[in-house]
Design a protein around this motif. Structure first.
Motif, mmCIF file in Angstrom:
data_model
loop_
_atom_site.group_PDB
_atom_site.id
_atom_site.type_symbol
_atom_site.label_atom_id
_atom_site.label_comp_id
_atom_site.label_asym_id
_atom_site.label_seq_id
_atom_site.Cartn_x
_atom_site.Cartn_y
_atom_site.Cartn_z
ATOM 1 N N LEU A 15 12.182 -12.657 -64.750
ATOM 2 C CA LEU A 15 13.335 -11.907 -64.267
ATOM 3 C C LEU A 15 13.482 -10.582 -65.008
ATOM 4 O O LEU A 15 13.742 -9.538 -64.388
ATOM 5 C CB LEU A 15 14.604 -12.746 -64.417
ATOM 6 N N ILE A 49 23.338 -10.730 -60.799
ATOM 7 C CA ILE A 49 22.836 -12.088 -60.963
ATOM 8 C C ILE A 49 24.029 -13.025 -60.796
ATOM 9 O O ILE A 49 25.081 -12.797 -61.384
ATOM 10 C CB ILE A 49 22.200 -12.290 -62.348
ATOM 11 N N ALA A 106 18.864 -12.586 -58.558
ATOM 12 C CA ALA A 106 18.580 -13.947 -59.030
ATOM 13 C C ALA A 106 19.844 -14.794 -58.978
ATOM 14 O O ALA A 106 20.963 -14.280 -59.028
ATOM 15 C CB ALA A 106 18.030 -13.923 -60.453
ATOM 16 N N THR A 150 21.175 -18.152 -61.166
ATOM 17 C CA THR A 150 20.878 -19.058 -62.283
ATOM 18 C C THR A 150 21.649 -20.361 -62.103
ATOM 19 O O THR A 150 22.788 -20.355 -61.614
ATOM 20 C CB THR A 150 21.221 -18.425 -63.642
ATOM 21 N N LYS A 191 15.140 -15.249 -56.480
ATOM 22 C CA LYS A 191 14.630 -15.949 -57.659
ATOM 23 C C LYS A 191 15.679 -16.943 -58.144
ATOM 24 O O LYS A 191 16.839 -16.583 -58.351
ATOM 25 C CB LYS A 191 14.305 -14.927 -58.750
ATOM 26 N N ILE A 228 16.640 -19.707 -61.118
ATOM 27 C CA ILE A 228 16.266 -19.998 -62.506
ATOM 28 C C ILE A 228 17.214 -21.060 -63.076
ATOM 29 O O ILE A 228 18.429 -20.866 -63.093
ATOM 30 C CB ILE A 228 16.348 -18.729 -63.376
ATOM 31 N N GLU A 273 10.925 -20.200 -64.162
ATOM 32 C CA GLU A 273 11.260 -19.451 -62.963
ATOM 33 C C GLU A 273 10.317 -19.791 -61.815
ATOM 34 O O GLU A 273 9.161 -20.102 -62.006
ATOM 35 C CB GLU A 273 11.200 -17.947 -63.250
#
Length: 342
Positions: free
Chosen positions: A3, A162, A301, A303, A331, A333, A341
């Motif tokens: 990332l 994010i 991303a 998370t 993405k 994570i 990832e």
């Protein structure tokens, strides 16, 4: 690609981290990025739209992870928060920006340690602080935000966003995934056509745009209370309706009462301005509601925190697999299990 490498490759200078709820793993995500940046020799600056880094969450009274900063990083935090931190720092600037915890001070970390972050409240002050952190030497500035202070993720302030989500939202994994996907969708509305954008910016008011590109400005005090008046002026020639400011469930429900709604695109400033429940949103989409944005937000991303402070948790692999199915282009994570990832 990691990332932090994606952030660097896209030349993003400011990134907001938005938690969808308290204890969704936002601080863990911040620490993960700090460590990744340190391993990649990328200099990080950090600040916050509220207080973060304290050991005990002041709202939920639960244990919180500290924000651990590395030598060479830059931090903008309030005076009282700085006094509660154990990292050794050099003061670079006193900004004059006041918060409930005192003046925001910009420092450079001289020795690794834990730090509390309490940054600016207003959009204008946050923009200034981000610029100063970059000026002093930060390659990337990370802004710790929250869903109730999400204006920080507006493209006016940060380049990308994010989203931190987790089991704390619900014991039902399906609900967590649904709410997360909804948040990402609202942040990621497509950008309106450039010609329409010019018309909107020229007027800078809630307005109705016709297919001849003529503009009708309804006589309303606010968009929140003016839904019915807006609807009355929408006809078969309407192509776009721009709503300035907050976009609530009520105004969108009002607009969907119009018989021409399926041929119209509703334009908002950006995804931080929309406030609508998942079930209402899904219902209105079935009725033909289509939204676009003046300033789309780049969600780079999501998370995951599979552990809730209430004592329950999700299977990490299952959580990641299922949410990846709904957010296939983003993405994902799991920062709790080490940040592997996809």
């Amino acid at each position: 690609m990691r990332l932090i490498e994606t952030i660097k490759q896209k030349n993003y200078k400011t990134i907001s981290i938005i938690g969808l709820a308290k204890n969704a793993g936002k601080t863990v995500a911040l620490n993960y990025l700090i460590e990744e940046a340190n391993n990649s020799n990328i200099i990080i600056g950090i600040t916050s739209t509220g207080r973060d880094g304290e050991n005990i969450d002041l709202v939920t009274n639960t244990q919180k992870p500290s924000v651990f900063v590395r030598e060479g990083m830059y931090v903008a935090t309030a005076k009282k928060a700085l006094m509660l931190s154990d990292a050794k720092v050099e003061i670079l600037e006193t900004t004059g920006i006041q918060t409930p915890m005192g003046e925001v001070i910009i420092v450079k970390v001289r020795q690794d340690g834990n730090i509390q972050i309490a940054g600016p409240v207003s959009t204008m002050d946050m923009k200034y602080v981000c610029k100063r952190l970059t000026f002093f030497g930060a390659d990337v500035v990370l802004v710790d935000g929250a869903i109730d202070r999400r204006a920080v993720s507006s493209p006016v302030i940060t380049d990308a966003c994010i989203i931190a989500t987790g089991a704390v939202i619900s014991r039902d994994m399906k609900i967590v995934i649904e709410r997360t996907a909804h948040a990402v969708e609202c942040y990621s509305f497509e950008e309106v056509d450039s010609n329409i954008k010019k018309l909107i910016l020229k007027n800078n008011k809630t307005c109705i745009i016709q297919n001849s590109e003529s503009v009708i400005i309804p006589n309303i005090e606010t968009s929140i209370t003016g839904g019915k008046k807006i609807v009355e002026q929408i006809d078969e020639n309407t192509t776009h309706v721009f709503i300035r400011g907050a976009v609530t469930s009520k105004i969108l429900k009002d607009l969907c009462q119009n018989e021409f709604i399926k041929n119209i695109k509703i334009v908002i400033e950006d995804g931080t301005k929309i406030f609508i429940e998942v079930n209402v949103w899904n219902d209105l989409k079935r009725k033909g509601l289509k939204l676009q944005s003046l300033n789309p937000i780049d969600v780079i991303a999501v998370t995951l925190n599979p552990v809730s402070p209430a004592g329950y948790f999700f299977d990490s692999a299952e959580f990641k697999t299922k949410i990846s199915h709904y957010l296939s282009n983003i993405k994902i994570i799991d920062v709790v299990s080490g940040g592997e990832e996809n």
